[in-house]
Design a protein around this motif. Sequence first.
Motif, PDB file in Angstrom:
ATOM      1  N   ALA A  65       0.832  -1.182  -0.031  1.00 20.33           N
ATOM      2  CA  ALA A  65      -0.144  -0.029   0.069  1.00 20.33           C
ATOM      3  C   ALA A  65       0.803   1.370  -0.233  1.00 20.33           C
TER       4      ALA A  65
ATOM      5  N   THR B 296      -2.584 -10.065   2.937  1.00 23.36           N
ATOM      6  CA  THR B 296      -3.566  -9.284   3.152  1.00 23.36           C
ATOM      7  C   THR B 296      -3.488  -7.658   2.203  1.00 23.36           C
ATOM      8  N   SER B 297      -2.060  -7.360   1.956  1.00 23.53           N
ATOM      9  CA  SER B 297      -1.489  -6.490   1.361  1.00 23.53           C
ATOM     10  C   SER B 297      -1.811  -6.818  -0.289  1.00 23.53           C
TER      11      SER B 297
ATOM     12  N   ARG C 211      -4.079  -8.777  -1.512  1.00 24.84           N
ATOM     13  CA  ARG C 211      -5.574  -9.096  -1.588  1.00 24.84           C
ATOM     14  C   ARG C 211      -6.094  -7.680  -1.902  1.00 24.84           C
ATOM     15  N   ASP C 212      -5.615  -6.639  -0.884  1.00 28.31           N
ATOM     16  CA  ASP C 212      -6.001  -5.250  -1.038  1.00 28.31           C
ATOM     17  C   ASP C 212      -6.005  -4.877  -2.396  1.00 28.31           C
TER      18      ASP C 212
ATOM     19  N   ARG D 148     -14.912   1.777  -3.920  1.00 31.99           N
ATOM     20  CA  ARG D 148     -13.648   2.203  -3.168  1.00 31.99           C
ATOM     21  C   ARG D 148     -13.756   3.150  -2.023  1.00 31.99           C
TER      22      ARG D 148
ATOM     23  N   PHE E 161     -14.606   1.322   0.889  1.00 33.59           N
ATOM     24  CA  PHE E 161     -13.342   0.393   1.366  1.00 33.59           C
ATOM     25  C   PHE E 161     -12.452   1.391   2.136  1.00 33.59           C
TER      26      PHE E 161
ATOM     27  N   SER F  35     -11.402   1.569   5.883  1.00 30.84           N
ATOM     28  CA  SER F  35      -9.823   1.081   6.411  1.00 30.84           C
ATOM     29  C   SER F  35      -9.120   2.466   7.281  1.00 30.84           C
TER      30      SER F  35
ATOM     31  N   VAL G 144      -4.265   1.383   3.059  1.00 33.39           N
ATOM     32  CA  VAL G 144      -4.645   0.560   2.032  1.00 33.39           C
ATOM     33  C   VAL G 144      -4.356   1.292   0.592  1.00 33.39           C
TER      34      VAL G 144
END
Length: 426
Positions: A233, A281-282, A284-285, A302, A305, A309, A316
């Motif tokens: 991210a 997780t990174s 996937r995001d 977006r 999301f 976050s 993210v």
Amino acid sequence: MLSGGGSLGAYQVGVIKALALGLSRGNGREPFDPGLVVGTSVGAFNAAFLAAQGDVPFTVAARRLEALWLEHIADRGWGNGIFRNRLSPTGLLRRLARDPAGAGDMFLRDLLETGSELSQALLRSLRDNREFFAAFLSALDLSSFTSVEPLVETIQGSIDFRQLADSPRNLLATAAKWPEAVGRSFDGRSEIWTKDGVRILLAATALPGIFPPVPIDGAHYVDGSLTANAPVAQAINAGATELHLLLPFMDLLLTDRVHSTGTLNALYRVLMASWGLDCWTSLRDAHFMNQLDASDEGAAARTEFLAESLTHGLEVPQRGGTQIRVYLPEKPLGCDLWQLLDFRYPRISRLIECGFRDATRQRLFKSKVLEPLMREGRPSMPARLFTPPEPGGPLKAAGPPGSLAPTGVAAPFLGMGIRDGQRWSA
């Protein structure tokens, strides 16, 4: 993007050299020169060195980094260039042979440091209502028995922070505020590097419990892997569109030696699992944001999301349209805490060779270099990499057999117990 991993940072050096020379399959055998270098923990050190070499071609910078690891960081019998154990007889003898006058001062300084920590731990434990031995162990700070003077010398002797402001390769190093565990990214073009460059790198590599926290701007910081061992991210939000993520530690989650005995090894596995989950997780995001960019209805999703976050204090990706290649070792590189801190020359040399070999010789499916998450503006990976398991059932890949869903990479992140002859955990 360079992740953490202690001595496994040497593996990164081999991959970097292959990328710079245009020998990596992951980059189509095209010479590579990044405009942004992002690093966490030991990766922050490697990143800072490469960014500060902006006045030379990337091939030269990569070879200089390799020479630094082999000639100054690797332990050739006189100590490594990262840390030393205080009051170690071996370390004292080595210092005595090199610098007889300084050895006495070093021994006295180490004696005062460790003596002070032991006495303070004793006083804290006496005031504790718990059983003395348990209270003493809880109060003891093991980082007081480790000196980072070698790392300070290595940084000061190899990195000119004044070069960062005008370097064509911008730097982003991550650290975590301690003990709040709040991540912070230090931009290489910020003035803070000229003033606190050494302390930033000390903080970015300060694994809690082993190395002491470092004060910067009135707060204490530790190893950035605590909050972002895969700084995906951070790189995307800094403007990167094509990412090469080097994860030398991830092979530890794929080896059969996950059931190694010993409390320290068990705690080490927990650390590896945490790093693995962070990486998954990174990725996937980033994949999710790519999908939103390719969707006509992505704007509202977006916004939702990003708002969620932000509410949870998570960094993210702010946008999609990124390509990500992930480099993992072909074979296990080391499976316990001590190997993470093993900087002996034979190991460092072997790790560099392994990184170079994996990046140059292995085919895509063997080296686990994943295809870009994005191709020509459309996602190239399934929307869901895994289907929810049936009650009591195994984890299944969402894509068909042979698809790009990296089951061999991501499945171990989710957990190990014994079921059907295999080990599982919560």
